[in-house]
Design a protein around this motif. Structure first.
Motif, short mmCIF file in Angstrom:
data_model
loop_
_atom_site.label_atom_id
_atom_site.label_comp_id
_atom_site.label_asym_id
_atom_site.label_seq_id
_atom_site.Cartn_x
_atom_site.Cartn_y
_atom_site.Cartn_z
N PHE A 63 0.85 -1.18 0.00
CA PHE A 63 0.00 0.00 0.00
C PHE A 63 0.89 1.23 0.00
O PHE A 63 2.02 1.20 0.48
CB PHE A 63 -0.96 0.02 1.21
N ASP A 64 0.38 2.32 -0.56
CA ASP A 64 1.15 3.56 -0.59
C ASP A 64 1.34 4.10 0.81
O ASP A 64 0.41 4.11 1.62
CB ASP A 64 0.42 4.62 -1.42
N SER A 65 2.54 4.61 1.08
CA SER A 65 2.79 5.23 2.37
C SER A 65 2.08 6.58 2.44
O SER A 65 2.05 7.32 1.45
CB SER A 65 4.29 5.44 2.56
N PRO A 66 1.52 6.93 3.60
CA PRO A 66 0.92 8.26 3.73
C PRO A 66 1.95 9.36 3.71
O PRO A 66 1.65 10.51 3.39
CB PRO A 66 0.19 8.19 5.07
N GLY A 67 3.21 9.02 4.04
CA GLY A 67 4.28 10.02 4.04
C GLY A 67 3.95 11.20 4.91
O GLY A 67 3.37 11.08 5.97
N GLN A 421 22.45 27.18 -10.31
CA GLN A 421 22.66 27.38 -11.73
C GLN A 421 22.38 26.10 -12.50
O GLN A 421 21.84 26.12 -13.60
CB GLN A 421 24.11 27.83 -11.97
N ASP A 422 22.74 24.99 -11.89
CA ASP A 422 22.57 23.71 -12.55
C ASP A 422 21.12 23.23 -12.48
O ASP A 422 20.66 22.48 -13.33
CB ASP A 422 23.50 22.67 -11.90
N GLY A 423 20.41 23.63 -11.43
CA GLY A 423 19.02 23.25 -11.26
C GLY A 423 18.81 21.81 -10.86
O GLY A 423 17.73 21.25 -11.10
N ALA A 424 19.83 21.18 -10.27
CA ALA A 424 19.74 19.76 -9.92
C ALA A 424 19.38 19.58 -8.45
O ALA A 424 20.02 20.17 -7.57
CB ALA A 424 21.06 19.07 -10.23
N PHE A 425 18.38 18.77 -8.21
CA PHE A 425 17.92 18.49 -6.86
C PHE A 425 17.67 17.00 -6.70
O PHE A 425 17.57 16.26 -7.68
CB PHE A 425 16.64 19.27 -6.55
N VAL A 426 17.56 16.58 -5.46
CA VAL A 426 17.35 15.17 -5.14
C VAL A 426 16.18 15.05 -4.18
O VAL A 426 16.01 15.90 -3.29
CB VAL A 426 18.61 14.55 -4.49
N ARG A 427 15.38 14.03 -4.36
CA ARG A 427 14.35 13.74 -3.36
C ARG A 427 14.21 12.23 -3.18
O ARG A 427 14.49 11.45 -4.10
CB ARG A 427 13.01 14.37 -3.71
N VAL A 428 13.80 11.85 -1.99
CA VAL A 428 13.63 10.44 -1.62
C VAL A 428 12.14 10.13 -1.58
O VAL A 428 11.34 10.92 -1.05
CB VAL A 428 14.26 10.15 -0.24
N LEU A 429 11.77 9.00 -2.16
CA LEU A 429 10.38 8.54 -2.10
C LEU A 429 10.33 7.18 -1.41
O LEU A 429 11.15 6.30 -1.71
CB LEU A 429 9.77 8.42 -3.49
N VAL A 430 9.41 7.03 -0.49
CA VAL A 430 9.22 5.76 0.21
C VAL A 430 7.80 5.28 -0.06
O VAL A 430 6.84 5.93 0.32
CB VAL A 430 9.46 5.92 1.72
N ASN A 431 7.70 4.20 -0.78
CA ASN A 431 6.39 3.65 -1.16
C ASN A 431 5.48 4.73 -1.75
O ASN A 431 4.33 4.90 -1.37
CB ASN A 431 5.73 2.97 0.05
N GLY A 432 6.07 5.48 -2.68
CA GLY A 432 5.32 6.48 -3.43
C GLY A 432 5.24 7.85 -2.80
O GLY A 432 4.76 8.79 -3.44
#
Length: 490
Positions: A63-67, A421-432
């Motif tokens: 099931f999707d995590s509520p996050g 300037q580069d516009g690069a970012f990171v994000r973590v997803l846990v079960n959506g």
């Protein structure tokens, strides 16, 4: 496009029917809104909502995590240019420890009990009078994927296709160019094979050995770390099990005195709620306990993982950073990486990332004090049910964002000007669900500037990066390494 993994429920996550369902264990009470004449009103009697399948720790259909309620779609002006995922295998009949310790002893006792009509005097236990095990061939089924597990893995592939069409299509079009990785256990290989079948792109399956001598260069680092002991949390978990099962034992023994219910019987019955569901698509065990008793079962599992899981996921995290940072295709020639492994690995990765940390915003707090063994901390961040259901996964994305701005205070000293300037970012997803990194959430959608993420991981490596030393891997191991290199282009 909103991410949605609800397809992975299939039919197995529909609320289960029972001859005598509890009030909360009823589709009508779950789905009926608290409304009068179309107007939302405060909670009313009978409107309590509880889904037991979302409180079974590692024994639940996906099931999707509520996050934390962040939008899982890419933030405005951003697109995902790379992603890497580590995924727990899909539904299985049972793992060997659960079967040998809890399920099999209970089934044997039930088979030998001669007064089964006694169960019919209790709505909670009446089904036991005619219950039969869903496990009919231990050799062929224990630790093996169920048919619903293959279906769910194929459905997961469809979700990944719709979420990352550009990343899948960016790989060289020749047959087999896209690779998918799996630990060598059959449940992992079978899950990955079903996933590849769902992709329908002739992907190549790369099987990664999970031997004791593979050091950090494996999808199962816990098996290659002599110092790792999965039973370390058993004392704390066992203490809470003793507390919460005591009234259950008394209640059930009053129904069937000769059965002599014990702690292991109670835990086994609760485990069958999940295993029955992924095998048969229904389980009367789920309705045999109150919501409070399910929350206690969940907390016992949380204690087990909390006191045993460490930072052994850091080699995968370091590799993820390398993949997301690389701007050439010489070393990493895919833009999407999918890996399938055991249930220990997602929580190991999250611990390495510093996520689901009960004391993240309270550095002076003793983190162990947040998980007492004599009562439930209902406000804890560490909830294994939201981390490791079957097909539970951790994904890390690289976002490319136009005209993105950073929180100057949060990004000070992290090379934010270059990243901006580069516009690069990171994000973590846990079960959506996007889960922000507490120390780095300065970008769009609470993402982290790529250079800030690199700095954060460097701090983690400085503290926990000595895999060889911490695990006590001796000089006789040929593949002694702190790094994971399985994703390097062949």
């Amino acid at each position: 496009m909103r991410r949605s993994f609800v397809a992975l429920y299939l039919t197995s996550t529909l609320l289960l029917a029972s001859a005598t369902p509890r009030a909360w264990y009823n589709e009508d009470s779950i789905m009926r809104p608290n409304e009068v004449a179309g107007i939302r009103v405060p909670h009313r009697p009978g409107g309590y909502k509880f889904n037991v399948l979302e409180h079974l720790a590692g024994i639940a259909p996906y099931f999707d995590s509520p996050g934390v309620q962040l939008d899982p779609s890419p933030p405005d002006g951003c697109s995902v240019t790379k992603a890497t995922y580590i995924v727990r295998h899909s539904n299985i009949y049972a793992n060997d420890f659960d079967y040998e310790t809890y399920l099999s002893p209970f089934l044997e006792k039930l088979a030998n009990y001669t007064n089964k009509p006694a169960f019919k005097t209790s709505p909670d236990l009446a089904f036991l009078a005619s219950y039969s095990s869903p496990i009919t061939n231990e050799t062929e089924q224990i630790e093996k994927m169920t048919p619903s597990g293959g279906d769910a893995a194929a459905a997961f592939a469809g979700v990944i296709q719709s979420t990352y069409p550009n990343l899948l299509n960016s790989t060289t079009s020749q047959a087999g160019a896209f690779r998918v990785w799996a630990a060598s256990a059959s449940r992992d290989v079978d899950t990955a094979s079903s996933f590849i079948s769902g992709l329908g792109n002739n992907a190549t399956l790369v099987t990664v050995n999970e031997g004791e001598n593979d050091s950090a260069d494996s999808l199962t680092p816990h098996t290659a770390c002599p110092a790792f002991d999965a039973s370390m949390g058993s004392v704390q978990s066992g203490a809470w099990q003793q507390t919460y099962t005591a009234p259950l034992i008394e209640r059930f023994n009053a129904v069937a005195p000769g059965f002599n219910f014990t702690l292991t019987d109670i835990v086994g019955m609760q485990q069958f709620c999940g295993y029955d569901t992924v095998i048969r698509n229904q389980s009367d065990f789920c309705a045999a306990f109150t919501a409070d008793e399910w929350l206690s079962f969940e907390y016992a599992n949380d204690l087990m993982y909390f006191y045993s899981i460490g930072w052994l996921g850091l080699p995968w995290v370091r590799s993820a950073l390398d993949i997301l940072s690389a701007n050439d295709t010489q070393t990493f020639n895919q833009t999407l990486y999918m890996s399938f492994t055991h249930r220990e690995e997602p929580p190991l990765v999250l611990t390495a990332l510093g996520l689901f940390n009960n004391s993240a915003y309270y550095p002076a707090l003793d983190v162990n004090s947040t998980m007492p063994t004599d009562r439930i901390n209902h406000r804890r961040a560490w909830r294994t049910s939201e981390i490791l259901p079957f097909l539970g996964h951790v994904g890390i994305e690289r976002l490319q964002c136009a005209n993105a701005t950073l929180d100057d205070a949060a990004s000070a000293g992290q090379g934010a000007e270059d990243v901006d300037q580069d516009g690069a970012f990171v994000r973590v997803l846990v079960n959506g669900a996007p889960i922000p990194i507490p120390e780095c959430q300065d970008g769009p959608g609470e993402s982290c500037a790529l250079s800030g993420f690199a700095a954060y991981i460097a701090q983690r490596v400085a503290k926990y990066g000595d895999f060889i030393g911490a695990c006590g891997i001796n000089d006789t191991v040929a593949n002694r390494t702190d790094l994971l290199s399985i994703y390097n282009a062949q």
